[in-house]
Design a protein around this motif. Sequence first.
Motif, PDB file in Angstrom:
ATOM      1  N   PRO A   1    -108.212  54.263  50.204  1.00  0.00           N
ATOM      2  CA  PRO A   1    -109.273  53.860  49.280  1.00  0.00           C
ATOM      3  C   PRO A   1    -110.655  54.037  49.905  1.00  0.00           C
ATOM      4  O   PRO A   1    -110.812  53.932  51.128  1.00  0.00           O
ATOM      5  N   ALA A   2    -111.644  54.300  49.072  1.00  0.00           N
ATOM      6  CA  ALA A   2    -112.997  54.602  49.559  1.00  0.00           C
ATOM      7  C   ALA A   2    -113.565  53.477  50.414  1.00  0.00           C
ATOM      8  O   ALA A   2    -114.167  53.722  51.472  1.00  0.00           O
ATOM      9  N   ALA A   3    -113.395  52.226  49.964  1.00  0.00           N
ATOM     10  CA  ALA A   3    -113.934  51.094  50.731  1.00  0.00           C
ATOM     11  C   ALA A   3    -113.259  50.985  52.094  1.00  0.00           C
ATOM     12  O   ALA A   3    -113.910  50.689  53.104  1.00  0.00           O
ATOM     13  N   THR A   4    -111.964  51.238  52.128  1.00  0.00           N
ATOM     14  CA  THR A   4    -111.220  51.187  53.382  1.00  0.00           C
ATOM     15  C   THR A   4    -111.680  52.300  54.319  1.00  0.00           C
ATOM     16  O   THR A   4    -111.859  52.088  55.517  1.00  0.00           O
ATOM     17  N   TYR A   5    -111.862  53.482  53.775  1.00  0.00           N
ATOM     18  CA  TYR A   5    -112.319  54.621  54.570  1.00  0.00           C
ATOM     19  C   TYR A   5    -113.670  54.304  55.222  1.00  0.00           C
ATOM     20  O   TYR A   5    -113.865  54.558  56.420  1.00  0.00           O
ATOM     21  N   LYS A   6    -114.562  53.721  54.459  1.00  0.00           N
ATOM     22  CA  LYS A   6    -115.893  53.391  54.979  1.00  0.00           C
ATOM     23  C   LYS A   6    -115.800  52.373  56.108  1.00  0.00           C
ATOM     24  O   LYS A   6    -116.448  52.518  57.152  1.00  0.00           O
ATOM     25  N   THR A   7    -114.967  51.359  55.916  1.00  0.00           N
ATOM     26  CA  THR A   7    -114.803  50.325  56.942  1.00  0.00           C
ATOM     27  C   THR A   7    -114.149  50.897  58.189  1.00  0.00           C
ATOM     28  O   THR A   7    -114.591  50.646  59.320  1.00  0.00           O
ATOM     29  N   LEU A   8    -113.101  51.674  57.993  1.00  0.00           N
ATOM     30  CA  LEU A   8    -112.352  52.238  59.119  1.00  0.00           C
ATOM     31  C   LEU A   8    -113.234  53.133  59.978  1.00  0.00           C
ATOM     32  O   LEU A   8    -113.274  53.001  61.208  1.00  0.00           O
ATOM     33  N   THR A   9    -113.925  54.062  59.352  1.00  0.00           N
ATOM     34  CA  THR A   9    -114.698  55.044  60.118  1.00  0.00           C
ATOM     35  C   THR A   9    -115.982  54.462  60.705  1.00  0.00           C
ATOM     36  O   THR A   9    -116.665  55.136  61.472  1.00  0.00           O
TER      37      THR A   9
ATOM     38  N   LEU B   1    -113.383  62.297  50.702  1.00  0.00           N
ATOM     39  CA  LEU B   1    -114.113  61.272  51.449  1.00  0.00           C
ATOM     40  C   LEU B   1    -114.559  61.816  52.800  1.00  0.00           C
ATOM     41  O   LEU B   1    -115.688  61.559  53.247  1.00  0.00           O
ATOM     42  N   ILE B   2    -113.691  62.578  53.430  1.00  0.00           N
ATOM     43  CA  ILE B   2    -114.021  63.147  54.738  1.00  0.00           C
ATOM     44  C   ILE B   2    -115.172  64.149  54.610  1.00  0.00           C
ATOM     45  O   ILE B   2    -116.110  64.150  55.418  1.00  0.00           O
ATOM     46  N   LYS B   3    -115.100  64.980  53.574  1.00  0.00           N
ATOM     47  CA  LYS B   3    -116.180  65.950  53.345  1.00  0.00           C
ATOM     48  C   LYS B   3    -117.495  65.240  53.051  1.00  0.00           C
ATOM     49  O   LYS B   3    -118.575  65.752  53.368  1.00  0.00           O
ATOM     50  N   GLY B   4    -117.400  64.048  52.458  1.00  0.00           N
ATOM     51  CA  GLY B   4    -118.603  63.300  52.109  1.00  0.00           C
ATOM     52  C   GLY B   4    -119.260  62.620  53.294  1.00  0.00           C
ATOM     53  O   GLY B   4    -120.397  62.150  53.191  1.00  0.00           O
ATOM     54  N   GLY B   5    -118.564  62.554  54.406  1.00  0.00           N
ATOM     55  CA  GLY B   5    -119.153  61.943  55.592  1.00  0.00           C
ATOM     56  C   GLY B   5    -118.103  61.509  56.584  1.00  0.00           C
ATOM     57  O   GLY B   5    -117.206  60.734  56.247  1.00  0.00           O
ATOM     58  N   PHE B   6    -118.199  62.039  57.798  1.00  0.00           N
ATOM     59  CA  PHE B   6    -117.292  61.662  58.877  1.00  0.00           C
ATOM     60  C   PHE B   6    -118.143  61.408  60.112  1.00  0.00           C
ATOM     61  O   PHE B   6    -119.063  62.167  60.402  1.00  0.00           O
ATOM     62  N   PRO B   7    -117.880  60.309  60.839  1.00  0.00           N
ATOM     63  CA  PRO B   7    -118.752  59.947  61.972  1.00  0.00           C
ATOM     64  C   PRO B   7    -118.782  61.011  63.054  1.00  0.00           C
ATOM     65  O   PRO B   7    -117.748  61.537  63.458  1.00  0.00           O
ATOM     66  N   SER B   8    -119.971  61.328  63.519  1.00  0.00           N
ATOM     67  CA  SER B   8    -120.099  62.337  64.549  1.00  0.00           C
ATOM     68  C   SER B   8    -119.575  61.799  65.876  1.00  0.00           C
ATOM     69  O   SER B   8    -119.635  60.614  66.145  1.00  0.00           O
TER      70      SER B   8
END
Length: 311
Positions: free
Chosen positions: A236-244, A265-272
Amino acid sequence: MGPKRELKFALESFWDGKSSAEDLQKVASDLRASIWKQMAGAGIKYIPSNTFSNYDQVLDTTTMLGAVSPRYNWTGGEIGFDTYFSMARGNATVPAMEMTKWFDTNYHFIVPELGPNVKFSYASHKAVNEYKEAKALGVDNVLIGPVSYLLLSKPAKGVEKSFALLSLLDKILPIYNEVVTELKGAGASWIQFDEPNLVMDIEPHQLETFTKAYSDLESILSGLNVFIETYFADVPAATYKTLTSLKGVTAFGFDLVRGSQTLDLIKGGFPSGKYFFAGVVDGRTLLHHAILCGNAGAVKIQKQKPVRQVL
């Protein structure tokens, strides 16, 4: 199980009293060594340990935490085969623990029985011992994450069904702390935490518990590469945001076979500066014991780096 089901036959022989615990341990050790050598020979750089189990990996975590029901008359110390297999299969006087399906697969795991009065203790050194066995191959280590472990549990007999299992987090984190400390001392450089519940529609307070768990472990995990693996579904999007957004985590694993929407979600933003392990093999259809180990195949997205496979 082994190419000729060696573990199956060794277990049955032990259960029938035809062989000793040492005989069973020898078969298990030989199988682990064979698998690790095969993976190393294939050129796999990151080889996981603690993916082997004599019965079930959730039960292995229960024994690691010393969460043994009083009916098994365990009196403390390192949990041996007698208690372990009584929990798994029952014995002449007490029944086994409940089994239930592992998410949407046909694998069944042993459900932990927890309550407010459980006295957790570091009662099985399996994870560290198997890491030491495989250390020469440069392996990493796989643990079932603390939050998923609690969410996979059930209230013990006599405990209110409404008991908040996640309230036990502060009681089990010190044991995870001990395990990580021993692994670091033994030379581990990577630790993988399997948190399959992250693909579920978990409630906000459960997501907060997840953040708390890895924030509390952050200091002991310092100096290690920490890899959190999810499961065979979309996150889920909220989980992805929290996890990353977790500071102490080095790498994240996501399934891109059944979890096709996660790629957006990954294409939308992944931590550098972080590693992305992409599940690109339909691991859900592999043998049941392989299901518990994380994504069956993962590609490390970094220029000129090898494929990493968790089997």
